[in-house]
Write a protein that holds these residues in place. Structure first.
Motif, short mmCIF file in Angstrom:
data_model
loop_
_atom_site.label_atom_id
_atom_site.label_comp_id
_atom_site.label_asym_id
_atom_site.label_seq_id
_atom_site.Cartn_x
_atom_site.Cartn_y
_atom_site.Cartn_z
N ALA A 20 0.83 -1.20 0.00
CA ALA A 20 0.00 0.00 0.00
C ALA A 20 0.87 1.26 0.00
CB ALA A 20 -0.92 -0.01 1.21
N TRP A 21 1.95 1.21 0.77
CA TRP A 21 2.84 2.37 0.79
C TRP A 21 3.52 2.57 -0.56
CZ3 TRP A 21 2.95 6.57 3.38
CH2 TRP A 21 2.39 6.59 4.68
N ASP A 22 3.86 1.46 -1.20
CA ASP A 22 4.48 1.56 -2.51
C ASP A 22 3.50 2.23 -3.49
OD1 ASP A 22 6.89 0.82 -4.05
OD2 ASP A 22 5.41 -0.24 -5.28
N ARG A 23 2.24 1.84 -3.42
CA ARG A 23 1.23 2.45 -4.29
C ARG A 23 1.09 3.93 -3.95
NH1 ARG A 23 -1.56 -2.33 -2.97
NH2 ARG A 23 -2.95 -1.20 -1.55
N ALA A 24 1.08 4.24 -2.66
CA ALA A 24 0.88 5.63 -2.24
C ALA A 24 2.04 6.52 -2.70
CB ALA A 24 0.73 5.70 -0.73
N LEU A 25 3.26 6.02 -2.53
CA LEU A 25 4.42 6.83 -2.92
C LEU A 25 4.46 6.99 -4.44
CD1 LEU A 25 7.28 5.55 -0.56
CD2 LEU A 25 5.60 7.36 -0.18
N THR A 26 4.03 5.96 -5.15
CA THR A 26 3.99 6.04 -6.61
C THR A 26 2.92 7.04 -7.05
OG1 THR A 26 4.61 3.72 -6.66
CG2 THR A 26 3.83 4.67 -8.73
N ALA A 27 1.81 7.05 -6.33
CA ALA A 27 0.70 7.92 -6.72
C ALA A 27 0.98 9.39 -6.41
CB ALA A 27 -0.58 7.48 -6.00
N ALA A 28 1.85 9.65 -5.45
CA ALA A 28 2.10 11.05 -5.07
C ALA A 28 2.66 11.83 -6.25
CB ALA A 28 3.09 11.08 -3.90
N ASP A 29 2.17 13.04 -6.43
CA ASP A 29 2.69 13.87 -7.52
C ASP A 29 4.14 14.22 -7.25
OD1 ASP A 29 0.24 13.77 -8.57
OD2 ASP A 29 -0.34 15.85 -8.07
N ASN A 30 4.39 14.54 -6.01
CA ASN A 30 5.75 14.91 -5.64
C ASN A 30 6.13 14.25 -4.31
OD1 ASN A 30 6.86 16.92 -7.58
ND2 ASN A 30 4.90 17.89 -7.11
N LEU A 31 7.32 13.71 -4.30
CA LEU A 31 7.81 13.05 -3.09
C LEU A 31 9.15 13.67 -2.72
CD1 LEU A 31 7.51 10.77 -1.00
CD2 LEU A 31 8.64 9.24 -2.62
N ILE A 32 9.17 14.30 -1.56
CA ILE A 32 10.40 14.93 -1.07
C ILE A 32 10.89 14.13 0.12
CG2 ILE A 32 11.41 17.04 -0.12
CD1 ILE A 32 8.97 18.50 -1.49
N VAL A 33 12.08 13.59 0.03
CA VAL A 33 12.57 12.70 1.08
C VAL A 33 13.86 13.25 1.69
CG1 VAL A 33 13.37 10.37 1.62
CG2 VAL A 33 11.54 10.69 -0.05
N PHE A 34 13.83 13.43 2.99
CA PHE A 34 15.04 13.74 3.75
C PHE A 34 15.54 12.43 4.33
CE2 PHE A 34 15.01 18.43 4.26
CZ PHE A 34 13.75 18.71 3.72
N SER A 35 16.74 12.05 3.98
CA SER A 35 17.18 10.73 4.43
C SER A 35 18.68 10.69 4.66
CB SER A 35 16.80 9.67 3.38
OG SER A 35 17.17 8.40 3.83
N THR A 36 19.09 9.91 5.64
CA THR A 36 20.51 9.76 5.92
C THR A 36 21.15 8.82 4.90
OG1 THR A 36 19.76 9.76 8.20
CG2 THR A 36 22.10 9.45 7.85
N PHE A 37 20.39 7.80 4.53
CA PHE A 37 20.93 6.79 3.62
C PHE A 37 20.00 6.59 2.42
CE2 PHE A 37 22.22 5.66 7.96
CZ PHE A 37 23.59 5.78 7.82
N GLU A 38 20.58 6.06 1.35
CA GLU A 38 19.75 5.68 0.21
C GLU A 38 18.93 4.47 0.61
OE1 GLU A 38 19.39 7.42 -2.30
OE2 GLU A 38 21.22 8.60 -2.59
N THR A 39 17.63 4.55 0.30
CA THR A 39 16.73 3.46 0.65
C THR A 39 15.79 3.23 -0.54
OG1 THR A 39 15.03 4.95 1.48
CG2 THR A 39 16.68 4.18 3.08
N ALA A 40 14.92 2.25 -0.41
CA ALA A 40 13.92 2.03 -1.45
C ALA A 40 13.04 3.26 -1.58
CB ALA A 40 13.08 0.80 -1.09
N THR A 41 12.85 3.96 -0.47
CA THR A 41 12.00 5.15 -0.49
C THR A 41 12.70 6.31 -1.21
OG1 THR A 41 10.96 4.45 1.57
CG2 THR A 41 10.73 6.77 0.98
#
Lengths: 853, 421
Positions: A576-597
């Motif tokens: 469900a999260w994968d669908r949600a992140l795909t559906a988002a028009d824009n995804l801004i991620v602050f992250s320490t490491f590279e992840t699937a997100t």
């Protein structure tokens, strides 16, 4: 209580507490008595090293000051010829078999044996015979090397293993001068706290492989900070050389960690320089300048406007505070949360936060009884596991454990009960009902095993600390209400040394909630109503995490900011999260490491680690602590508060924040019960806001009757609550997964099992990004009761497919005697076969099938 | 001179070790009296008045020790220390082997005084035959109702367990014994707290030696005054003395305390072989500072041995005649304690090891007279600085030997150097 007395040490009057050890009293009186074996953290003194012999008038023989309780008027001499002679003799003895290989020893320069030899020793040895020899160094564990020639047999490491960690793996083998520290059959010492022995060792006998030959004390700086890898928020010192962390050691804070670190916090620092580290901002097309990244993020946020949302996780209070300001003030969106799943509404959060209901970590030590509900500290807040053991071992505290899955603390508990996954609320309701009725416990509980025993432990106690896991809130508000009912039945608010201590899912969960990262509460847990406070153009109440997910998928929300969270790994319902992140028009991620997100993100910003960050966090017991920048930021990483302030600026909103101190000042201004806290008040040990006058500014919770109020709790919670609080004379039925009658227990070979999941201590990037910890990386396994394994014709080690409604993961079978029939357990957050793939917000049943390999 | 047999009375009767044999000689009558008629206080008073001093080595008043146990409801314990391991001591072995019921009866009566419901006999692992004999005797006593629940209708219970040690000398140290009984590594504990206050499993515990407890039935039967009729004011009673080494008839001899030491060695044990003379002797086991021929006429009592700078200890005399090399004897003694040091505290662990290395050099002729000073100084550095008495147990005799026979040590060094030169 203990009496204040005065003793005379070397002609100097020293105030002391009757019964405390002479060594400690002397120390406070500025008289240094050398010791090796004495370490109050380890419990009772052993008097083994004999280094601290002193003269006490009236006692013919010299006495060990570590084990001599002070009495009023005691006259002590620590510098007479007799004492000097004895102490010098002990140093000479200690060096009889010590190799004196200081030039090649890692401890050199920070070695108590060196210091004491210089300060109290004879200066030269008369020993000309051959010393004892051992193979050196050898692996005590994959992380710790042991050099037995250097060991002075002070007993510290062995006492840690036996009396603190209680793993009893370390033993003294052989005897006399042939004694050595080891394990049964030379097996590796594997224990999640074992790194502490390297801090305890007063010589160079126990060293960490991660630090061997990396630096000398004069090459490094020690920088105090706080570990934010879990809610324990242990205090630590980073050993930094050339701007890089080389080691983490404990920084004693009895109010937080008791001077211990878990191996996660201790060895989880090589990841700061991992290849997977995000070291510069980037857009989908690749790395860009900061200006471009901020412009792109601002454009995306502007596009989202009031349909933007944010979830905050690994963040300081200031960062969380700034993120919610961007959302609420710059975008007019109320959609912000800091929880991985469902949680209670503002009112319940407030009720939980009341100072009189809040227990301090230190209160665990003296509690008569401890209730552990819905959490296993070893996995979720490891240092509390040691704290609870200490309370039981040293003060005879009685522990009651009520969890889904067997815990490591069951062994010493006075009462242990299991409820089926997702039934914590039902258990608590029943417990509360039983506690509220009079009569003998056994007469009040019709059938349920365990509940009367738990009730009895709690009722017979003067002080009770309830340690509860945030995840019981995933069952709905009703479970938290039931928890509050239990506290009410026990009258915890009025009992000295009693209260609630939460183990949340995220390290700074409390700080983020208080900084305003909740959908229905602003900074200071203020209420959002239809008429927003001045300066805010936000309307109504925001969506909590799981509703955000649904709204993203349906297109109702457009833009998502993820700050220090990785939903594809850590949140329930991966698909469900994968669908949600795909559906988002824009995804801004602050992250320490590279992840699937981050791979799905339109804009990625790098985050600082707790070795680099400057900011405050709030411990689950309300203690504000300061994370201090200790090491250099790799690559092009910038301070997060600055990035957020700039982002707000780019959105046309001036936050007025231009430095970390100003960010902190803004936070303390916005959170009324943090009012006036200064950096110096936090200092090295932190300060609990409940212990300050401003605590009275915490808003009062509403009366329970106002639960219909504007969405403070989503309707389904209210409905459940009403059902649960209905006048029905019988308590709600609990689907029990214990021995004996199990009404809903499956029968037949194909019957599904109820799935419980837990976050294993070592599941997560920590074991992937830190090479020394890789050996601890857990592989997915499904735990089954012997009866279920037999029914399913499975044996330990079989590979199975665990399936639920179209999703499935592979796992190896583990059979656990202590597991109830009808349930099984998987680990969340593993690199592969993550159990989060199977979860969907409701209790889940799974089918298990053998996979032919 | 003849023995005064009290504890070893009827010891020649092989049937004494059975319940029937023991009862034939009047056994268990005191236990019956104690359980049916006596209060703890009465027994305690009798023991205190008798002046019975511990026969395990320290010589502390048994009654006083028992009176240190707090009263109250908590579980209390009684431990019989049968871990007789001191070189030269073998009297407990004979007492257990020949008269196990006397010990059991003593334990059962002392348990009333200590208000202990559980008792243990911690017996040296090598005493296999004696442990078997005790096991059989304990079983008989249970069968006869002298142990177990509600003994003789007194509503007192006593459980008695024979526990075999695993061969460590240190487990004869009372707190190490407790740790070993609890299933831990046998290491001495810090004192205080003393076992009387906090002993086995944290409960008040009375620990007494086999011989001490074997004295209890007769003291309670005949009274303190009767007991004081033997021995001296400060050392009342009889004592089973193990005499060994350079004597013709090594063995256990029971005598009144206060007899001249010479008579023990020469009359009872037969003295050294013809043409040999006593050069030195341990008066109280290998941990007592050696005495010399000059001390032979001292009365054999706790107080006289202490005054001579040594101790009566467990009452084990080891005789060295003029054929014995004192440096070798010192090395042999040091090696024993080095081997048996538990390693917990620094001065004992390192001091015993270092002393052995130095004495080996002396014996090999690789030492100088300066090393003798270092040996003496190391013994001084051990004494009084250790966690338990094991370190002192080596330091005291070695120190005494170097001091009293320094010439002999120097001669060994000189002769070896002469050969080398």
């Amino acid at each position: 209580m203990s009496r204040e007395v005065t003793i005379l040490i070397d002609g100097r009057e020293v105030a002391a507490t009757e019964g405390e050890m002479l060594h400690d009293a002397a120390k406070r009186g500025d008289v240094e008595i050398p010791v090796f074996c004495y370490e109050p953290k380890l419990g009772d003194p052993v008097g083994a090293c004999r280094m601290c012999l002193v003269e006490i008038e009236g006692i013919p023989k010299l006495q060990t000051s570590c084990s001599t309780p002070v009495r009023d008027g005691m006259v002590v001499h620590t510098r007479t010829d007799q004492v000097k002679h004895a102490q010098s003799a002990v140093v000479e003895f200690l060096l009889v078999n010590h190799p004196l290989d200081c030039p090649v020893c890692d401890k050199g320069g920070e070695c108590p044996l060196q210091d004491i030899s210089i300060g109290w020793g004879p200066g030269k040895s008369r020993m000309i015979d051959e010393k004892r020899h051992f193979e050196k160094p050898i692996e005590l564990s994959p992380l710790v090397a042991i050099d037995r020639e250097r060991c002075i047999l002070c007993y510290r490491c062995v006492r840690f293993s036996q009396e603190v960690s209680e793993d009893s793996q370390l033993q003294l083998l052989e005897r006399g001068d042939r004694t050595f520290v080891g394990t049964f059959d030379d097996r590796p010492y594997v224990d999640p706290f074992h790194g502490n022995i390297t801090d305890l060792c007063p010589v160079g006998a126990l060293t960490s492989y991660t630090y061997r030959f990396r630096a000398r004390p004069w090459d490094v700086e020690q920088a105090g900070s706080v570990c934010t890898l879990c809610p324990s928020q242990c205090n630590l010192s980073f050993t930094v050389r050339d701007e890089q962390v080389k080691r983490a050691i404990a920084r004693d804070n009895p109010d937080v960690d008791d001077g211990w670190l878990c191996d996660r916090g201790r060895y989880g620092f090589e990841m700061f320089a991992a290849e997977q580290r995000v070291t510069a901002p980037r857009l989908r097309g690749g790395q860009v300048s900061w200006d471009e990244a901020i412009a792109a993020a601002a454009a995306a946020l502007r596009a989202g406007g009031a349909e933007a949302a944010a979830i905050v996780g690994d963040a300081s209070n200031e960062e969380g505070y700034l993120v919610q300001r961007i959302l609420r003030e710059a975008l007019g969106s109320p959609h912000i949360d800091s929880r991985v799943s469902t949680g209670p509404g503002r009112d319940t959060t407030l009720r939980l936060a009341q100072p009189e209901l809040s227990a301090k970590v230190r209160e665990i030590d003296d509690a008569d009884a401890i209730l552990l509900i819905g959490t296993d500290p070893l996995h979720s807040s490891p240092i509390l596991d040691l704290r609870i053991r200490k309370a039981m071992r040293r003060n005879g505290a009685k522990l009651a454990v009520a969890t889904e899955r067997p815990t490591t603390l069951d062994g010493g508990a006075a009462a242990v009960t299991r409820y089926a996954p997702g039934e914590a609320g039902a258990f608590l309701l029943e417990l509360a009902a039983g506690l509220a009725t009079s009569g003998t416990p056994s007469s009040r509980f019709a059938s349920e095993e365990g509940v009367p025993e738990v009730a009895e432990v709690l009722q017979s106690a003067e002080s009770v600390v309830v340690i509860w896991g945030e995840r019981i809130g995933r069952e709905g508000e009703v479970s938290i209400d039931a928890l509050l009912d239990v506290t009410e039945a026990l009258n915890l608010a009025d009992k000295e040394g009693s209260g609630l201590l939460e183990i949340p899912d995220l390290a700074n969960a409390r700080g983020l909630r208080e900084a305003g990262c909740l959908p229905d509460a602003g900074p200071g847990l203020t209420r959002f109503t239809l008429s927003p406070p001045q300066g805010l153009n936000v309307k109504g109440v925001g969506k909590p995490t799981e509703e955000m997910r649904a709204a993203l998928e349906s297109g109702e929300l457009k833009t998502l900011v993820l700050f220090g969270v990785d939903p594809l790994r850590d949140f329930p319902d991966t698909a469900a999260w994968d669908r949600a992140l795909t559906a988002a028009d824009n995804l801004i991620v602050f992250s320490t490491f590279e992840t699937a997100t981050t791979a799905k993100a339109d804009v990625v910003f790098p985050l600082e680690t707790h070795a680099e960050k400057d900011g405050t966090v709030t411990h689950p017991d309300g203690r504000l602590q300061r994370v201090r920048p200790s090491a250099g930021r790799p690559g092009d990483i910038r301070p997060n508060w600055g990035v957020l302030a700039e982002l707000a600026q780019a959105l046309g909103h001036d936050t007025g924040i231009d430095s970390q101190p100003s960010a902190f000042a803004a936070l303390t201004e916005a959170v009324p019960f943090y009012a006036g806290i200064s950096d110096s008040e936090i200092a090295g040990r932190g300060v609990r806001w409940q212990d300050r006058d401003a605590a009275s500014s915490l808003p009062a919770p509403d009366a329970p009757s106002t639960q219909g109020d504007v969405g403070t709790s989503p309707e389904r919670f209210a409905r459940e609550e009403q059902e649960a609080r209905g006048d029905s004379p019988t308590p709600p039925q609990r689907r029990v997964a214990s021995e004996g009658e199990v009404p809903t227990a499956p029968t037949g070979a194909g019957a599904p099992l109820k799935l419980g999941t837990y976050r294993d201590l070592w599941a997560g990037p920590i074991t992937e990004l830190n090479p020394p910890l890789r050996f601890l990386q857990p592989q997915q396994r499904v735990e089954l009761s012997p009866a279920d394994a037999e029914r399913l014709e499975l044996k330990a080690g079989d590979t199975v497919q665990v399936a639920q409604n179209g999703s499935s993961v592979h796992a190896k079978v583990i059979i656990r005697e202590r597991l109830s029939e009808g349930v099984c357990f998987l680990i969340e957050g593993t690199a592969e076969a993550n159990a989060n793939a199977l979860l969907n917000g409701a209790p889940v049943s799974v089918e298990i099938q053998k996979v032919e390999s | 001179m003849a023995e005064t047999r009290v504890l070893l009375k009827h010891a020649e009767d092989p049937q004494l070790r059975t319940l029937a044999g023991y009862k034939r000689h009047g056994g268990y009558q005191t236990l019956e009296k104690a359980y049916r008629e006596m209060e703890a206080e009465e027994i305690l008073k009798e023991l205190e008045d008798s002046g019975l001093r511990g026969r395990g080595g320290a010589g502390f008043s048994m009654g006083k020790k028992a009176s240190f146990l707090p009263r109250g409801e908590m579980a209390k314990y009684l431990c019989c220390n049968a871990d007789e391991s001191e070189p030269g001591a073998f009297k407990d072995r004979e007492l257990m082997q020949r008269n196990p019921h006397q010990l059991i009866e003593g334990i059962a009566i002392a348990a009333i005084a200590a208000d202990a419901g559980h008792a243990f006999i911690f017996i040296r692992g090598e005493y296999d035959a004696q442990a078997d004999i005790l096991d059989a005797a304990v079983a008989e006593a249970y069968e006869a109702g002298y142990l177990g629940e509600d003994i003789l209708g007194s509503r007192r219970d006593l459980e008695l367990v024979v526990h075999r040690g695993a061969g460590a000398y240190i487990c004869g140290e009372e707190t190490a014994l407790l740790d070993a009984l609890e299933g831990k590594r046998g290491n001495p504990r810090l004192k205080p707290p003393f076992p009387a206050v906090q002993g086995l499993y944290g409960g008040p515990t009375l620990i007494n030696n086999v011989e001490t407890l074997s004295n209890v039935p007769r003291i309670v039967a005949h009274g303190a005054e009767w007991f004081r009729g033997y021995g001296t004011e400060q050392s009342p009673g009889t004592k089973v003395v193990s005499v060994s080494g350079c004597v013709r008839r090594p063995g256990n001899y029971e005598v009144e305390l206060g007899v001249p030491t010479r008579e023990l060695i020469y009359d009872l044990a037969g003295g050294p072989l013809d043409g040999r003379e006593v050069k030195a002797f341990y008066p109280g086991g290998s941990s007592s500072p050696v005495l010399t021929a000059e001390d032979l006429d001292l009365p054999y009592t706790f107080e006289d041995m202490a005054e001579a700078g040594s101790m009566l200890g467990s009452g084990s005399i080891v005789v060295a005649d003029d054929s014995v090399s004192i440096p070798l004897m010192a090395l042999r003694t040091a090696r024993f304690y080095h081997h048996e040091s538990c390693g917990k505290c620094t001065p004992c662990r390192e001091g015993t090891n270092w002393t052995v290395k130095m004495l080996e050099r002396v014996v090999r002729g690789e030492a100088t007279p300066m090393d003798l000073d270092i040996i003496s100084s190391v013994q001084d550095n051990i004494m009084g600085h250790c966690l338990c008495v094991l370190g002192d147990s080596m330091a005291m005799p070695v120190s005494a030997m170097v001091k009293k026979f320094r010439g002999e040590f120097e001669a060994v060094i000189d002769s070896a150097q002469a050969v080398a030169a």
